[in-house]
Design a protein around this motif. Structure first.
Motif, PDB file in Angstrom:
ATOM      1  N   LYS A   1       0.820  -1.214   0.000  1.00  0.00           N
ATOM      2  CA  LYS A   1       0.000   0.000   0.000  1.00  0.00           C
ATOM      3  C   LYS A   1       0.854   1.265   0.000  1.00  0.00           C
ATOM      4  O   LYS A   1       0.347   2.345  -0.311  1.00  0.00           O
ATOM      5  CB  LYS A   1      -0.973  -0.009   1.175  1.00  0.00           C
ATOM      6  N   ASP A   2       2.157   1.143   0.336  1.00  0.00           N
ATOM      7  CA  ASP A   2       3.006   2.335   0.314  1.00  0.00           C
ATOM      8  C   ASP A   2       3.498   2.647  -1.097  1.00  0.00           C
ATOM      9  O   ASP A   2       4.094   3.699  -1.319  1.00  0.00           O
ATOM     10  CB  ASP A   2       4.201   2.165   1.266  1.00  0.00           C
TER      11      ASP A   2
ATOM     12  N   ASP B   1      -6.419   2.609   4.300  1.00  0.00           N
ATOM     13  CA  ASP B   1      -6.678   3.325   5.558  1.00  0.00           C
ATOM     14  C   ASP B   1      -7.867   4.277   5.432  1.00  0.00           C
ATOM     15  O   ASP B   1      -8.526   4.599   6.431  1.00  0.00           O
ATOM     16  CB  ASP B   1      -5.450   4.141   5.964  1.00  0.00           C
ATOM     17  N   ASP B   2      -8.134   4.748   4.196  1.00  0.00           N
ATOM     18  CA  ASP B   2      -9.230   5.698   3.994  1.00  0.00           C
ATOM     19  C   ASP B   2     -10.596   5.063   4.257  1.00  0.00           C
ATOM     20  O   ASP B   2     -11.590   5.775   4.424  1.00  0.00           O
ATOM     21  CB  ASP B   2      -9.197   6.255   2.571  1.00  0.00           C
ATOM     22  N   ARG B   3     -10.644   3.746   4.278  1.00  0.00           N
ATOM     23  CA  ARG B   3     -11.906   3.048   4.513  1.00  0.00           C
ATOM     24  C   ARG B   3     -12.147   2.781   6.001  1.00  0.00           C
ATOM     25  O   ARG B   3     -13.213   2.291   6.382  1.00  0.00           O
ATOM     26  CB  ARG B   3     -11.919   1.727   3.740  1.00  0.00           C
ATOM     27  N   LEU B   4     -11.168   3.091   6.833  1.00  0.00           N
ATOM     28  CA  LEU B   4     -11.274   2.802   8.269  1.00  0.00           C
ATOM     29  C   LEU B   4     -12.090   3.875   8.983  1.00  0.00           C
ATOM     30  O   LEU B   4     -12.225   5.003   8.488  1.00  0.00           O
ATOM     31  CB  LEU B   4      -9.877   2.705   8.879  1.00  0.00           C
ATOM     32  N   PRO B   5     -12.645   3.549  10.159  1.00  0.00           N
ATOM     33  CA  PRO B   5     -13.402   4.558  10.933  1.00  0.00           C
ATOM     34  C   PRO B   5     -12.572   5.814  11.156  1.00  0.00           C
ATOM     35  O   PRO B   5     -11.374   5.747  11.411  1.00  0.00           O
ATOM     36  CB  PRO B   5     -13.683   3.827  12.262  1.00  0.00           C
ATOM     37  N   GLY B   6     -13.234   6.958  11.031  1.00  0.00           N
ATOM     38  CA  GLY B   6     -12.545   8.239  11.158  1.00  0.00           C
ATOM     39  C   GLY B   6     -12.189   8.818   9.805  1.00  0.00           C
ATOM     40  O   GLY B   6     -12.234  10.031   9.619  1.00  0.00           O
TER      41      GLY B   6
ATOM     42  N   VAL C   1     -18.047   2.773   0.946  1.00  0.00           N
ATOM     43  CA  VAL C   1     -17.594   3.677   2.013  1.00  0.00           C
ATOM     44  C   VAL C   1     -17.457   5.086   1.451  1.00  0.00           C
ATOM     45  O   VAL C   1     -16.863   5.288   0.383  1.00  0.00           O
ATOM     46  CB  VAL C   1     -16.232   3.198   2.579  1.00  0.00           C
ATOM     47  N   LEU C   2     -18.013   6.058   2.167  1.00  0.00           N
ATOM     48  CA  LEU C   2     -17.854   7.469   1.819  1.00  0.00           C
ATOM     49  C   LEU C   2     -16.567   7.976   2.464  1.00  0.00           C
ATOM     50  O   LEU C   2     -16.360   7.815   3.671  1.00  0.00           O
ATOM     51  CB  LEU C   2     -19.051   8.275   2.323  1.00  0.00           C
ATOM     52  N   LEU C   3     -15.696   8.574   1.660  1.00  0.00           N
ATOM     53  CA  LEU C   3     -14.411   9.058   2.161  1.00  0.00           C
ATOM     54  C   LEU C   3     -14.615  10.447   2.772  1.00  0.00           C
ATOM     55  O   LEU C   3     -14.802  11.427   2.054  1.00  0.00           O
ATOM     56  CB  LEU C   3     -13.389   9.114   1.027  1.00  0.00           C
ATOM     57  N   VAL C   4     -14.615  10.521   4.098  1.00  0.00           N
ATOM     58  CA  VAL C   4     -14.898  11.788   4.775  1.00  0.00           C
ATOM     59  C   VAL C   4     -13.623  12.519   5.178  1.00  0.00           C
ATOM     60  O   VAL C   4     -13.612  13.741   5.306  1.00  0.00           O
ATOM     61  CB  VAL C   4     -15.803  11.576   6.014  1.00  0.00           C
ATOM     62  N   ASN C   5     -12.531  11.767   5.371  1.00  0.00           N
ATOM     63  CA  ASN C   5     -11.265  12.403   5.756  1.00  0.00           C
ATOM     64  C   ASN C   5     -10.091  11.591   5.181  1.00  0.00           C
ATOM     65  O   ASN C   5      -9.262  11.070   5.924  1.00  0.00           O
ATOM     66  CB  ASN C   5     -11.169  12.492   7.282  1.00  0.00           C
TER      67      ASN C   5
ATOM     68  N   GLN D   1     -20.130 -11.164 -14.968  1.00  0.00           N
ATOM     69  CA  GLN D   1     -19.293 -10.095 -14.423  1.00  0.00           C
ATOM     70  C   GLN D   1     -18.513 -10.604 -13.213  1.00  0.00           C
ATOM     71  O   GLN D   1     -19.019 -11.405 -12.430  1.00  0.00           O
ATOM     72  CB  GLN D   1     -20.172  -8.919 -14.002  1.00  0.00           C
ATOM     73  N   ASN D   2     -17.297 -10.119 -13.109  1.00  0.00           N
ATOM     74  CA  ASN D   2     -16.442 -10.483 -11.984  1.00  0.00           C
ATOM     75  C   ASN D   2     -15.723  -9.256 -11.451  1.00  0.00           C
ATOM     76  O   ASN D   2     -15.567  -8.252 -12.147  1.00  0.00           O
ATOM     77  CB  ASN D   2     -15.414 -11.535 -12.424  1.00  0.00           C
ATOM     78  N   LEU D   3     -15.271  -9.365 -10.217  1.00  0.00           N
ATOM     79  CA  LEU D   3     -14.427  -8.337  -9.634  1.00  0.00           C
ATOM     80  C   LEU D   3     -13.052  -8.339 -10.291  1.00  0.00           C
ATOM     81  O   LEU D   3     -12.617  -9.358 -10.843  1.00  0.00           O
ATOM     82  CB  LEU D   3     -14.280  -8.566  -8.129  1.00  0.00           C
ATOM     83  N   THR D   4     -12.348  -7.217 -10.206  1.00  0.00           N
ATOM     84  CA  THR D   4     -11.047  -7.076 -10.861  1.00  0.00           C
ATOM     85  C   THR D   4     -10.009  -6.670  -9.815  1.00  0.00           C
ATOM     86  O   THR D   4      -9.586  -7.479  -9.013  1.00  0.00           O
ATOM     87  CB  THR D   4     -11.135  -6.043 -11.992  1.00  0.00           C
ATOM     88  N   SER D   5      -9.604  -5.420  -9.853  1.00  0.00           N
ATOM     89  CA  SER D   5      -8.728  -4.837  -8.840  1.00  0.00           C
ATOM     90  C   SER D   5      -9.551  -3.865  -8.006  1.00  0.00           C
ATOM     91  O   SER D   5     -10.546  -3.315  -8.484  1.00  0.00           O
ATOM     92  CB  SER D   5      -7.569  -4.077  -9.502  1.00  0.00           C
ATOM     93  N   HIS D   6      -9.132  -3.663  -6.762  1.00  0.00           N
ATOM     94  CA  HIS D   6      -9.831  -2.698  -5.925  1.00  0.00           C
ATOM     95  C   HIS D   6      -8.917  -2.264  -4.792  1.00  0.00           C
ATOM     96  O   HIS D   6      -7.804  -2.784  -4.635  1.00  0.00           O
ATOM     97  CB  HIS D   6     -11.159  -3.276  -5.413  1.00  0.00           C
ATOM     98  N   VAL D   7      -9.405  -1.274  -4.011  1.00  0.00           N
ATOM     99  CA  VAL D   7      -8.608  -0.745  -2.905  1.00  0.00           C
ATOM    100  C   VAL D   7      -8.120  -1.892  -2.039  1.00  0.00           C
ATOM    101  O   VAL D   7      -8.841  -2.829  -1.734  1.00  0.00           O
ATOM    102  CB  VAL D   7      -9.435   0.257  -2.077  1.00  0.00           C
TER     103      VAL D   7
END
Length: 647
Positions: free
Chosen positions: A154-155, A174-179, A190-194, A248-254
């Motif tokens: 992820k880095d 990390d953007d999907r985590l609480p906060g 997930v809505l990216l709020v911060n 349909q299938n999934l591909t790449s994602h976060v």
């Protein structure tokens, strides 16, 4: 100077394949990919993850007696074996046999995972042989999913590409985590709020926004900008995937995560979960797929790595079937056959001559009824597209017994050749001219949409500004935005959709999904909806001559839904037609513009329609959740054939 030969290093707990371009490290004997070293990066995989959570094959399975449901299992070998070792090629096996002592603990399959590294090759191959033995000691089960997953660093890997018009810098996990992220109507969204990168604030991240039809799913992956490195998953053939070209299938994602999905229920439901009886013999080869890594010089644009990955994909497709896999279960090109011919369409209400089936999808799949291929999930399928004159050639078909199937954009229904086809090694079967007669009883009085198994031509609204994925703004795939099901109630606050034939335009006036209405803004209660099609009949010949009309409704999707049809009496206790409860494809929630395809041919008896104004009422009454509903592909009303009317 020729590239270095391939070397194999066997250690106590790891096996390393090295060809001087990249090193692939696998756990011994489990066969988990723990490391990929390339271009000065010690490991492209996520070093913060446990070794078992970096690169792996997995399954989701159920015991059919109900004792085990939804079991997720990473496939871990128990025996390591060198299959082939030379300077040109190394192939290694990590196998895991099953026996009755493992009942209820592991999926009842013998699984042999293989990994191949070739000289001079900037990547490696993987395939697996799954087997359920024909013995009564082998229990019944179902296989909900199987795939290969890679978790990248992820880095480093922040830019994702699925298609030319579907690539972008991505949020961090990390953007999907609480906060930083706020879960929406289901956990995947997930809505990216911060977010870490402020420009992503207010966007929605959902892995289903990046799903793809099998026919378009050949290469996808990630780019690291520093150092400039690409990591790509290339699938050169669809033959081992279930459900045909439109599955349909999934591909790449976060994650950043890259998937090679072979079997899944996504966009289809239980119909595409293979079920195996006790002692039912079955064997299948999944793959090989190719994991390709590439790089550019420091001053070159890293985004050109995507262009190079597409070129490499074409090389892999042209090399199929590969000559190098050692397993006897993978058939080489000389063990396969070819089927060719010309498909024509006969529809006398469109043209008195045969019509070339230009762009038709033509395929071989196991024997079944017309359209069976879209629910077939145990064996192999082979598809191509006909040219503009309807000529087709399906190459490299594994030996076995098949039916020939087809469907033609612009015409409803499914073609199936009546005579089965047996493929033997080296055979070249010429079908000659074959003719599809699509469903048709009489001339078209009116039609809505385009018969192409998709709702994409209908009105797709702009998303709620709170839930925008910027990638899909002004995009052909605008239906992939989150929350569009809620827009219906906002666009039709007090009454449901009314479509007037001759005045309305389906591109603007026919909402892409027949969804439920939210009863009140701040509640989670919903109600079914009834759409109207209003039209005028100039005469009532059908009524006076005792004839009937035919309403043809082709659905592109159904999610725990029901289609009820009433004519000229919206309060009729019993509908003229009901589909009953159908569909589990979940396309509304998962941003798909189609799921499985359904066609209903509904007779409207004489006397039900009248001269002058008429209304057809389409009701979807099931309303326990916002995601229940239908997508229409195409609707047509046909008059009775004139010659029968005046016989």
């Amino acid at each position: 100077m020729s590239p270095l030969g391939v070397r194999l290093y066997i250690q106590d707990h790891h096996v390393v394949m090295d060809n001087g371009i990249l090193q692939v490290t696998l756990s011994n004997p489990e066969g988990i990919v723990t490391g990929i070293s390339y271009n000065g990066v010690d490991n492209l995989l996520e070093v913060l993850n446990d070794e078992s959570n970096r690169g792996y094959w997995d399954v989701v399975w159920n015991a059919l007696d109900g004792s085990k449901t939804g079991v997720f299992e990473v496939i871990k070998g128990t025996t390591f074996k060198v299959i082939k070792e030379s300077e040109e090629q190394v192939e290694v096996s990590f196998s895991r046999p099953w026996d009755p002592s493992l009942q209820g603990k592991l999926v009842p399959l013998n699984i042999d995972k293989r990994f191949i590294l070739l000289r001079g090759c900037s990547g490696f191959y993987s395939y697996a042989v799954y087997e359920h033995v024909g013995s009564m000691e082998w229990p019944a089960f179902s296989l909900g999913e199987t795939r290969i997953a890679f978790k990248l660093r992820k880095d480093k890997f922040h830019y994702m590409a699925v298609a030319d018009n579907r690539r972008r810098p991505m949020p961090l996990p990390d953007d999907r985590l609480p906060g930083r992220g706020q879960p929406l109507a289901y956990p995947e969204a997930v809505l990216l709020v911060n977010p870490v990168e402020p420009e992503l604030k207010g966007e929605v991240d959902d892995k289903y926004q990046y799903s793809c039809d099998n026919k378009d799913l050949k290469v996808h992956g990630w780019i690291s900008m520093d150092p400039p490195v690409g990591f790509w998953q290339i699938t050169p053939s669809d033959e081992f995937r279930s459900g045909g070209p439109l599955k349909q299938n999934l591909t790449s994602h976060v994650g950043p995560t890259t998937l090679a999905v072979f079997l899944s229920a996504h966009y289809a439901g239980d119909d595409l979960v293979p079920k195996f009886g006790q002692g039912e013999p079955w064997k299948k080869v999944f793959g090989p797929v190719f994991i390709y890594v590439n790089s550019v010089m420091d001053r070159e644009d890293p985004l050109t790595l995507w262009d190079d990955a597409k070129r490499q994909m074409l090389v892999e497709v042209q090399s199929w079937p590969y000559s190098f896999p050692a397993s006897e279960d993978f058939q080489s090109s000389d063990q396969r056959g070819t089927v060719s011919g010309k498909l024509l369409v006969s529809d006398r209400y469109v043209c008195s001559d045969y019509i070339p089936a230009g762009g038709a999808y033509v395929g071989l799949a196991p024997p079944g009824d017309a359209g069976y291929w879209q629910r077939e999930c145990k064996d192999y399928q082979f598809w191509t597209r006909a040219d503009e004159m309807g000529y087709f050639s399906i190459k490299n078909i594994r030996s076995g017994n098949y039916n020939l199937y087809a469907w033609v954009p612009g015409f409803i229904g499914d073609y199936r050749n009546e005579v089965g086809i047996t493929i033997t090694p080296g055979c070249e079967i010429e079908m000659g001219d074959i003719v599809y007669e699509p469903p048709r009883d009489g001339p078209t009085l009116w039609e809505i949409g385009i018969p192409d198994r998709s709702a994409a031509e209908f009105y797709v609204p702009d998303p709620d500004p709170k839930y925008v994925n910027k990638l899909y703004v002004n995009h052909p795939d605008r239906f992939r935005q989150y929350g569009l099901w809620e827009r219906y109630s906002q666009l039709y606050p007090s009454g449901d959709l009314v479509y007037t034939v001759g005045k309305s335009d389906y591109r603007k006036d026919w909402f892409f999904a027949h969804v439920n209405r939210k009863k009140e803004e701040n509640t989670n209660t919903y109600e079914g909806t009834t759409w109207q099609i209003r039209f005028t009949l100039e005469d009532d010949n059908n009524q006076s001559d005792g004839g009937s009309y035919k309403l043809r409704v082709a659905l592109a999707s159904a999610s725990l839904a029901e289609l009820q049809v009433r004519v000229n009496n919206p309060k009729a206790n019993r509908p003229l037609f009901s589909s009953g409860l159908i569909g589990r494809d979940n396309s509304i929630a998962r941003h798909g513009i189609h799921g499985l395809y359904w066609v209903y041919n509904i007779e409207i008896p004489s006397g039900v329609l009248v001269k002058g104004n008429n209304t057809i009422y389409l009701t979807q009454p099931r309303a326990q959740s916002p995601f229940q509903g239908l997508m229409y592909d195409y609707i047509r009303l046909e008059a009775h054939p004139p010659q029968q009317l005046h016989a």
